[in-house]
Design a protein around this motif. Structure first.
Motif, PDB file in Angstrom:
ATOM      1  N   THR A   4       6.969  22.198  33.550  1.00 18.70           N
ATOM      2  CA  THR A   4       6.553  21.140  34.536  1.00 18.70           C
ATOM      3  C   THR A   4       6.138  19.920  33.774  1.00 18.70           C
ATOM      4  O   THR A   4       6.731  19.340  33.515  1.00 18.70           O
ATOM      5  N   ARG A   5       5.127  20.175  32.091  1.00 17.31           N
ATOM      6  CA  ARG A   5       5.485  18.916  30.953  1.00 17.31           C
ATOM      7  C   ARG A   5       6.974  18.328  30.876  1.00 17.31           C
ATOM      8  O   ARG A   5       7.073  17.240  30.854  1.00 17.31           O
ATOM      9  N   THR A   6       7.592  19.755  30.541  1.00 21.78           N
ATOM     10  CA  THR A   6       8.462  18.769  29.676  1.00 21.78           C
ATOM     11  C   THR A   6      10.056  18.008  30.538  1.00 21.78           C
ATOM     12  O   THR A   6      10.392  16.987  30.232  1.00 21.78           O
ATOM     13  N   HIS A   7       9.868  18.849  31.801  1.00 24.25           N
ATOM     14  CA  HIS A   7      10.598  18.373  33.188  1.00 24.25           C
ATOM     15  C   HIS A   7       9.875  17.290  32.800  1.00 24.25           C
ATOM     16  O   HIS A   7      10.923  15.872  33.431  1.00 24.25           O
ATOM     17  N   SER A  23       8.116  32.565  20.950  1.00 22.90           N
ATOM     18  CA  SER A  23       7.948  30.726  21.284  1.00 22.90           C
ATOM     19  C   SER A  23       8.924  30.308  20.467  1.00 22.90           C
ATOM     20  O   SER A  23       9.031  30.403  19.077  1.00 22.90           O
ATOM     21  N   ARG A  24       9.533  29.411  21.035  1.00 25.79           N
ATOM     22  CA  ARG A  24      10.289  28.407  20.642  1.00 25.79           C
ATOM     23  C   ARG A  24       9.560  27.466  19.821  1.00 25.79           C
ATOM     24  O   ARG A  24      10.075  25.886  19.249  1.00 25.79           O
ATOM     25  N   VAL A  25       8.840  27.043  20.675  1.00 28.08           N
ATOM     26  CA  VAL A  25       7.901  25.661  20.030  1.00 28.08           C
ATOM     27  C   VAL A  25       7.190  25.937  18.481  1.00 28.08           C
ATOM     28  O   VAL A  25       7.185  25.601  17.488  1.00 28.08           O
ATOM     29  N   ALA A  26       6.809  27.423  18.531  1.00 29.15           N
ATOM     30  CA  ALA A  26       6.383  28.177  16.489  1.00 29.15           C
ATOM     31  C   ALA A  26       7.695  28.083  15.817  1.00 29.15           C
ATOM     32  O   ALA A  26       8.074  27.353  14.462  1.00 29.15           O
ATOM     33  N   SER A  66      14.176  27.326  20.044  1.00 32.07           N
ATOM     34  CA  SER A  66      14.522  26.029  19.634  1.00 32.07           C
ATOM     35  C   SER A  66      14.051  24.759  20.733  1.00 32.07           C
ATOM     36  O   SER A  66      14.141  24.939  22.012  1.00 32.07           O
ATOM     37  N   HIS A  67      12.927  24.537  20.335  1.00 30.08           N
ATOM     38  CA  HIS A  67      12.248  23.369  21.237  1.00 30.08           C
ATOM     39  C   HIS A  67      12.212  21.889  20.723  1.00 30.08           C
ATOM     40  O   HIS A  67      10.667  21.566  20.151  1.00 30.08           O
ATOM     41  N   PRO A  68      13.225  20.772  20.648  1.00 30.19           N
ATOM     42  CA  PRO A  68      13.044  20.355  19.145  1.00 30.19           C
ATOM     43  C   PRO A  68      11.745  18.813  19.884  1.00 30.19           C
ATOM     44  O   PRO A  68      11.176  18.309  18.413  1.00 30.19           O
ATOM     45  N   THR A  69      11.939  18.353  20.791  1.00 32.57           N
ATOM     46  CA  THR A  69      10.967  17.468  21.735  1.00 32.57           C
ATOM     47  C   THR A  69       9.178  17.521  21.345  1.00 32.57           C
ATOM     48  O   THR A  69       8.945  16.914  20.460  1.00 32.57           O
ATOM     49  N   GLN A  70       9.214  18.823  21.562  1.00 26.28           N
ATOM     50  CA  GLN A  70       7.718  19.668  21.235  1.00 26.28           C
ATOM     51  C   GLN A  70       6.966  19.828  19.674  1.00 26.28           C
ATOM     52  O   GLN A  70       6.516  18.551  19.763  1.00 26.28           O
ATOM     53  N   ALA A  71       8.254  19.874  19.056  1.00 28.75           N
ATOM     54  CA  ALA A  71       7.760  20.038  17.751  1.00 28.75           C
ATOM     55  C   ALA A  71       8.001  18.861  16.958  1.00 28.75           C
ATOM     56  O   ALA A  71       6.696  17.596  16.506  1.00 28.75           O
ATOM     57  N   HIS A  96      -2.194  22.329  22.002  1.00 25.65           N
ATOM     58  CA  HIS A  96      -1.234  23.819  22.025  1.00 25.65           C
ATOM     59  C   HIS A  96      -0.356  23.401  23.176  1.00 25.65           C
ATOM     60  O   HIS A  96      -0.785  22.370  23.637  1.00 25.65           O
ATOM     61  N   PRO A  97       0.661  23.565  23.605  1.00 22.89           N
ATOM     62  CA  PRO A  97       2.076  23.218  24.233  1.00 22.89           C
ATOM     63  C   PRO A  97       1.873  23.315  25.380  1.00 22.89           C
ATOM     64  O   PRO A  97       2.133  22.180  26.138  1.00 22.89           O
ATOM     65  N   ARG A  98       0.741  23.549  26.172  1.00 15.40           N
ATOM     66  CA  ARG A  98       0.970  24.219  27.550  1.00 15.40           C
ATOM     67  C   ARG A  98       2.056  24.795  28.178  1.00 15.40           C
ATOM     68  O   ARG A  98       3.100  24.310  26.632  1.00 15.40           O
ATOM     69  N   PRO A  99       1.912  25.286  28.628  1.00 17.08           N
ATOM     70  CA  PRO A  99       1.193  25.887  29.536  1.00 17.08           C
ATOM     71  C   PRO A  99      -0.404  26.737  29.256  1.00 17.08           C
ATOM     72  O   PRO A  99       0.295  28.102  28.182  1.00 17.08           O
ATOM     73  N   MET A 100      -1.456  26.673  29.198  1.00 21.72           N
ATOM     74  CA  MET A 100      -2.402  27.153  28.498  1.00 21.72           C
ATOM     75  C   MET A 100      -3.249  28.203  29.619  1.00 21.72           C
ATOM     76  O   MET A 100      -2.838  28.075  31.187  1.00 21.72           O
ATOM     77  N   THR A 115       0.366  33.560  25.167  1.00 22.93           N
ATOM     78  CA  THR A 115       1.548  35.026  25.295  1.00 22.93           C
ATOM     79  C   THR A 115       2.311  34.898  26.208  1.00 22.93           C
ATOM     80  O   THR A 115       2.275  34.807  26.796  1.00 22.93           O
ATOM     81  N   GLN A 116       3.986  34.806  25.789  1.00 20.32           N
ATOM     82  CA  GLN A 116       5.034  34.992  26.639  1.00 20.32           C
ATOM     83  C   GLN A 116       5.997  35.404  27.575  1.00 20.32           C
ATOM     84  O   GLN A 116       5.932  36.278  26.674  1.00 20.32           O
ATOM     85  N   LYS A 117       4.120  35.878  28.552  1.00 22.70           N
ATOM     86  CA  LYS A 117       4.586  37.358  29.727  1.00 22.70           C
ATOM     87  C   LYS A 117       6.092  37.627  29.806  1.00 22.70           C
ATOM     88  O   LYS A 117       6.491  38.905  30.027  1.00 22.70           O
TER      89      LYS A 117
HETATM   90  C1  NCD Z   1       6.982  25.875  25.823  1.00 21.14           C
HETATM   91  C2  NCD Z   1       7.723  26.172  26.205  1.00 21.14           C
HETATM   92  O1  NCD Z   1       8.776  26.319  27.700  1.00 21.14           O
HETATM   93  O2  NCD Z   1       8.950  26.582  25.734  1.00 21.14           O
HETATM   94  N1  NCD Z   1       5.790  24.472  26.583  1.00 21.14           N
HETATM   95  C3  NCD Z   1       5.682  23.360  26.717  1.00 21.14           C
HETATM   96  O3  NCD Z   1       7.909  22.915  26.550  1.00 21.14           O
HETATM   97  N2  NCD Z   1       4.913  22.615  26.463  1.00 21.14           N
HETATM   98  C4  NCD Z   1       5.817  26.764  25.745  1.00 21.14           C
HETATM   99  C5  NCD Z   1       5.377  27.759  26.755  1.00 21.14           C
HETATM  100  O4  NCD Z   1       6.602  27.694  27.667  1.00 21.14           O
HETATM  101  O5  NCD Z   1       4.607  28.493  26.499  1.00 21.14           O
END
Ligand code: NCD
Length: 299
Positions: A51-54, A163-166, A129-134, A256-260, A218-220
């Motif tokens: 949602t967000r990133t797109h 988590s690629r964000v972590a 990896s999720h560089p723009t989030q970092a 929190h990167p969301r989705p939360m 938690t990335q179910k």
């Molecule tokens: C994250 C993702 O997709 O890596 N969301 C995001 O890009 N803001 C985190 C997630 O899905 O939990």
């Protein structure tokens, strides 16, 4: 910026990082008129939900005057058996000015960069990896604590291993001189704890005196069925509540990167705390960071 693509944090130089964050701040301050990419065409290739990133990449492109072509795997010829690389070379033959890609497979953006003749931007691959989030996380912390975030104590909590964000944020925070802790149940600890990261197995121990806390979902979707934790039990032990937040520094902030998932990794009163939560600020900064990245790679 010397580099041609944005694939991960590791391949950015210190000066690239500074350049992106400084320019993103200028966009945040409204200092730059934003028609720099007029006439450019950006392909948004999302092979995985977002949602967000797109929307954030799309908004950033429009704010810079560019045109966006949105492509999604559900409506593509990949359903007719076309391979990933053939799809990429087909799209590349239309001469986009940039490709933004999210993919569930490790390293997919890197193989796109080898088969496309334009800048490629990783919007998240697998748990890698999720560089723009970092970068947007770092921008948010710089706005709060000043440009130099070295010495800051940052705790990243929850499902670290999926988590690629972590993975990207940890690396970037360390590059900027911050001290990183991870707090997670054993099953969500990464196989290898990155160098100089302190690992904690309880929120009570790990949160003491931290300046910033990043909570993770938690990335179910990345877990085997039998290994998915029960939401209530997880919240009891690993959810960030007001009581736990009180162990952190008195001015500590929450990211929190969301989705939360409210009531799972974070309680609503913490997520919505106007003094502590920077979660919506992160979303705002996402657009500025992506504008800066598109500007530096394309203009
Ligand atoms: C994250 C993702 O997709 O890596 N969301 C995001 O890009 N803001 C985190 C997630 O899905 O939990």
């Amino acid at each position: 910026m010397k580099m041609q693509h944005l694939l991960d944090i590791k391949s950015l130089s210190d000066s690239d990082i500074k350049e992106i964050l400084d320019l993103a701040q200028e966009y945040a301050d409204g200092k730059i008129s934003a028609e720099k990419l007029r006439g450019k065409i950006i392909f948004n290739l999302f092979f995985e939900n977002s949602t967000r990133t797109h929307v954030s990449f799309e908004t950033a492109a429009y704010r810079l005057g560019a045109n966006v072509v949105n492509w999604s795997v559900e409506s593509s010829s990949m359903n007719k058996g076309e391979s990933f690389i053939d799809t990429i070379t087909t799209l590349n033959a239309m001469h986009p000015d940039a490709i933004v890609i999210r993919h569930s497979e490790y390293g997919a953006p890197i193989s796109v960069s080898k088969n496309a003749k334009c800048p490629v931007i990783n919007a998240g691959d697998a748990n890698r990896s999720h560089p723009t989030q970092a970068l947007l996380d770092a921008l948010t912390l710089r706005q709060k604590f000043g440009k130099d975030i070295s010495g800051l104590e940052i705790a990243i909590c929850g499902d670290i291993s999926h988590s690629r964000v972590a993975s990207s944020s940890m690396r970037l925070f360390q590059r900027l001189g911050a001290n990183v802790r991870i707090i997670a149940p054993q099953e969500f600890m990464p196989d290898e704890i990155p160098l100089n990261v302190q690992a904690f197995k309880s929120m009570k121990d790990g949160l003491i005196n931290v300046n910033a806390i990043m909570m993770l979902r938690t990335q179910k979707e990345r877990m085997e069925k039998g290994k998915i934790p029960n939401d209530n039990a997880y919240h009891e032990k690993w959810g960030l509540t007001k009581d736990l937040l009180a162990l952190a520094d008195a001015n500590a902030v929450v990211l929190h990167p969301r989705p939360m998932n409210r009531g799972v990794e974070i309680s609503s009163d913490v997520a919505d705390d106007p003094k502590r939560s920077l979660i919506l600020r992160q979303v705002e900064n996402g657009v500025f960071v992506r504008m800066a990245v598109l500007d530096l790679l394309l203009a």
